[in-house]
Enzyme design. Structure first.
Site, PDB file in Angstrom:
ATOM      1  N   HIS A 125      45.219   8.322 -12.766  1.00 52.60           N
ATOM      2  CA  HIS A 125      45.659   9.405 -11.891  1.00 52.60           C
ATOM      3  C   HIS A 125      46.928  10.005 -12.511  1.00 52.60           C
ATOM      4  CE1 HIS A 125      47.587  11.132  -8.271  1.00 52.60           C
ATOM      5  NE2 HIS A 125      46.387  11.132  -7.719  1.00 52.60           N
ATOM      6  N   ASP A 202      48.569   0.177 -11.054  1.00 51.99           N
ATOM      7  CA  ASP A 202      48.497   1.158  -9.970  1.00 51.99           C
ATOM      8  C   ASP A 202      47.357   0.709  -9.042  1.00 51.99           C
ATOM      9  OD1 ASP A 202      47.910   3.260  -8.333  1.00 51.99           O
ATOM     10  OD2 ASP A 202      47.646   4.739  -9.918  1.00 51.99           O
ATOM     11  N   GLN A 205      43.987   2.526  -5.177  1.00 49.59           N
ATOM     12  CA  GLN A 205      42.603   2.524  -4.685  1.00 49.59           C
ATOM     13  C   GLN A 205      42.109   1.109  -4.398  1.00 49.59           C
ATOM     14  OE1 GLN A 205      40.954   5.093  -3.704  1.00 49.59           O
ATOM     15  NE2 GLN A 205      42.288   6.684  -4.523  1.00 49.59           N
ATOM     16  N   LYS A 228      46.472   5.245   2.354  1.00 47.96           N
ATOM     17  CA  LYS A 228      45.085   5.012   1.936  1.00 47.96           C
ATOM     18  C   LYS A 228      44.541   3.712   2.529  1.00 47.96           C
ATOM     19  CE  LYS A 228      45.599   7.136  -2.626  1.00 47.96           C
ATOM     20  NZ  LYS A 228      45.108   8.485  -2.451  1.00 47.96           N
ATOM     21  N   CYS A 367      43.208  14.893  -9.387  1.00 43.95           N
ATOM     22  CA  CYS A 367      44.455  14.531 -10.067  1.00 43.95           C
ATOM     23  C   CYS A 367      44.178  13.591 -11.246  1.00 43.95           C
ATOM     24  CB  CYS A 367      45.464  13.889  -9.116  1.00 43.95           C
ATOM     25  SG  CYS A 367      45.909  14.955  -7.751  1.00 43.95           S
TER      26      CYS A 367
HETATM   27  N1  C6P Z   1      44.846   9.663  -5.056  1.00 46.32           N
HETATM   28  C1  C6P Z   1      42.869  10.897  -4.383  1.00 46.32           C
HETATM   29  O1  C6P Z   1      42.283  11.741  -3.684  1.00 46.32           O
HETATM   30  P1  C6P Z   1      50.242   8.973  -3.601  1.00 46.32           P
HETATM   31  O2  C6P Z   1      49.949  10.432  -3.600  1.00 46.32           O
HETATM   32  O3  C6P Z   1      51.575   8.660  -4.228  1.00 46.32           O
HETATM   33  O4  C6P Z   1      50.035   8.312  -2.277  1.00 46.32           O
HETATM   34  O5  C6P Z   1      49.102   8.294  -4.532  1.00 46.32           O
HETATM   35  C2  C6P Z   1      48.921   8.729  -5.855  1.00 46.32           C
HETATM   36  C3  C6P Z   1      47.773   8.004  -6.496  1.00 46.32           C
HETATM   37  C4  C6P Z   1      48.044   7.136  -7.539  1.00 46.32           C
HETATM   38  N2  C6P Z   1      47.071   6.425  -8.116  1.00 46.32           N
HETATM   39  C5  C6P Z   1      45.786   6.523  -7.747  1.00 46.32           C
HETATM   40  C6  C6P Z   1      44.743   5.690  -8.423  1.00 46.32           C
HETATM   41  C7  C6P Z   1      45.441   7.398  -6.692  1.00 46.32           C
HETATM   42  O6  C6P Z   1      44.169   7.486  -6.324  1.00 46.32           O
HETATM   43  C8  C6P Z   1      46.459   8.170  -6.076  1.00 46.32           C
HETATM   44  C9  C6P Z   1      46.126   9.152  -4.997  1.00 46.32           C
HETATM   45  C10 C6P Z   1      44.306  10.565  -4.062  1.00 46.32           C
HETATM   46  O7  C6P Z   1      42.304  10.323  -5.305  1.00 46.32           O
HETATM   47  C11 C6P Z   1      45.131  11.773  -3.827  1.00 46.32           C
HETATM   48  S1  C6P Z   1      45.373  12.732  -5.289  1.00 46.32           S
END
Ligand code: C6P
Length: 409
Positions: A125, A202, A205, A228, A367
């Site tokens: 991401h 990270d 997910q 999430k 993203c």
């Molecule tokens: N992915 C998706 O629709 P934040 O925005 O900081 O809570 O998370 C960022 C992020 C980082 N790593 C991974 C693997 C992610 O999936 C995400 C967020 C969402 O896939 C929103 S772009």
């Protein structure tokens, strides 16, 4: 298909948002990888905080401040236990995974030597790419990017081959937000550590689906976002190994993170407060405990089994009933994330038509533009499943996609 002890009707009764209509259809919410819906107990905890315990944390001797502080710190201990960290000093509250990764890149990476190499993967991401790119510019570093095979699994031979005396960091996702691939994180951490290289995982997910066990994984940093995993928005967790956090300089300066301030010099607070400058979102942090409670009482393993069954059903039926469907990500170990395209139709068109049927999916690059480039596609349509989704929703979703495919040709 539903296990006798797994009662989606009961689970759904905690989520009033699932009861609404969208475009004259009953909502089918399949955008859980972007953000999940929130159970009533989490919303009630937020309400309770605002209506009874709203006072700034770690700042007052009065009762309300003590209560708010206790609730915030109780969540920290709960997170510590939930992810099996050694100490609550290793649990830092941030605004989300994005801020956590920026914190590590900025603070831990601030002293990386010029010419140092950081290993990333092509399935990251942007949150796990751009902070390292910013650091790359500042410190003169090189990024090395691990590729995937045709199933969407990481090339682990290439990963192992990237380590050398210049490697300063490895950072990769536990689960891809596009492909659903579950990476063999424990093995990847062991490879990095055999070269003396620290690892950031990270876990954004993974948090809604997998048991996160810091001591078992052995990673140095791990991060996830509350929104999430059925929790409030605007809160994230950064786990860091205590001995590394101890040595790292603060990321931001301000109140809360100091021990003593004077114009001749400032000393910093103990862990974890050294990394928590300013008034935190103590309301959301307190409510995060209720999201963890929801997952623990529902049963993470049972949720994951249910979600995997929905994924398999959706994949099988889409393949059988939708001519021209292309599914991206066929890893042997896969989370309930289903990315697809119908022929050459643009994902936005498919997403808009699904919305017309009350079905919420995400469309676009998610993203993860480097991954889209690697797959040579503009984006995908992504359906992602959560604990409250049902077999009948999957059937309606597949029927919707089939109708749209027939219409678009
Ligand atoms: N992915 C998706 O629709 P934040 O925005 O900081 O809570 O998370 C960022 C992020 C980082 N790593 C991974 C693997 C992610 O999936 C995400 C967020 C969402 O896939 C929103 S772009």
């Amino acid at each position: 298909m539903q296990h006798p002890t797994y009662d989606t009707a009961k689970i759904r009764s905690e989520f009033p948002s699932l009861d609404r209509d969208v475009n004259k259809h009953h909502l089918i919410y399949l955008d859980n990888a972007a953000t999940s819906q929130t159970p009533r107990r989490v919303v009630s905890a937020i309400e309770e905080m605002y209506l009874r315990h709203k006072a700034n944390v770690h700042r007052g001797v009065h009762t309300l401040s003590q209560e708010a502080t206790d609730l915030q710190e109780a969540t920290r201990r709960r997170v510590r236990d939930y992810i099996n960290a050694r100490s609550e000093r290793e649990i830092i509250f941030t605004r989300g995974a994005t801020e956590s990764i920026n914190l590590v890149a900025s603070s831990f990476g601030g002293e990386f030597p010029e010419g140092g190499e950081i290993i990333l993967t092509v399935m990251e991401h942007h949150a796990n790419i751009v902070p390292w790119q910013l650091l790359q510019k500042r410190r003169g570093l090189k990024l090395r990017v691990v590729d995937i095979n045709e199933r969407g699994e990481l090339d682990l031979t290439q990963y192992a081959s990237f380590f050398n005396e210049r490697t300063v960091m490895a950072a990769f996702c536990h689960i891809s937000n596009v492909l659903g691939t579950v990476n063999p994180v424990k093995e990847m951490v062991a490879t990095a550590h055999s070269h003396g290289v620290p690892v950031l995982v990270d876990g954004c997910q993974a948090a809604p689906h997998l048991k996160m066990d810091m001591q078992d994984l052995g990673c140095d940093f791990y991060t996830f976002s509350s929104h999430k995993m059925y929790g409030p928005t605007g809160i994230g967790v950064l786990y860091g190994r205590e001995e590394l956090l101890e040595k790292m300089p603060p990321y931001q300066g301000g109140g809360e993170m100091i021990d003593h301030v004077s114009f001749s010099g400032t000393t910093f607070a103990e862990l974890p407060f050294k990394f928590e400058a300013g008034t935190p979102d103590f309301v959301g942090i307190a409510a995060l405990a209720k999201a963890i409670e929801f997952m623990e009482t529902t049963g993470l393993e049972r949720m994951a089994r249910h979600e995997t069954e929905l994924l398999r059903l959706a994949e099988e039926r889409l393949r059988a009933e939708v001519p021209g469907i292309r599914i991206f990500g066929n890893a042997r170990e896969k989370a309930p994330v289903l990315s697809f395209l119908i022929g050459d139709n643009h994902p936005y068109d498919v997403g808009m038509l699904l919305d017309g049927l009350g079905i919420a999916v995400r469309t676009g690059h998610h993203c993860a533009q480097p991954l889209m480039e690697r797959l040579d596609i503009p984006g995908t349509v992504r359906a992602s499943f959560a604990a409250y989704n049902t077999e009948s929703e999957v059937n309606d979703f597949v029927a919707g996609v089939a109708r749209i495919a027939a219409m678009l040709g």
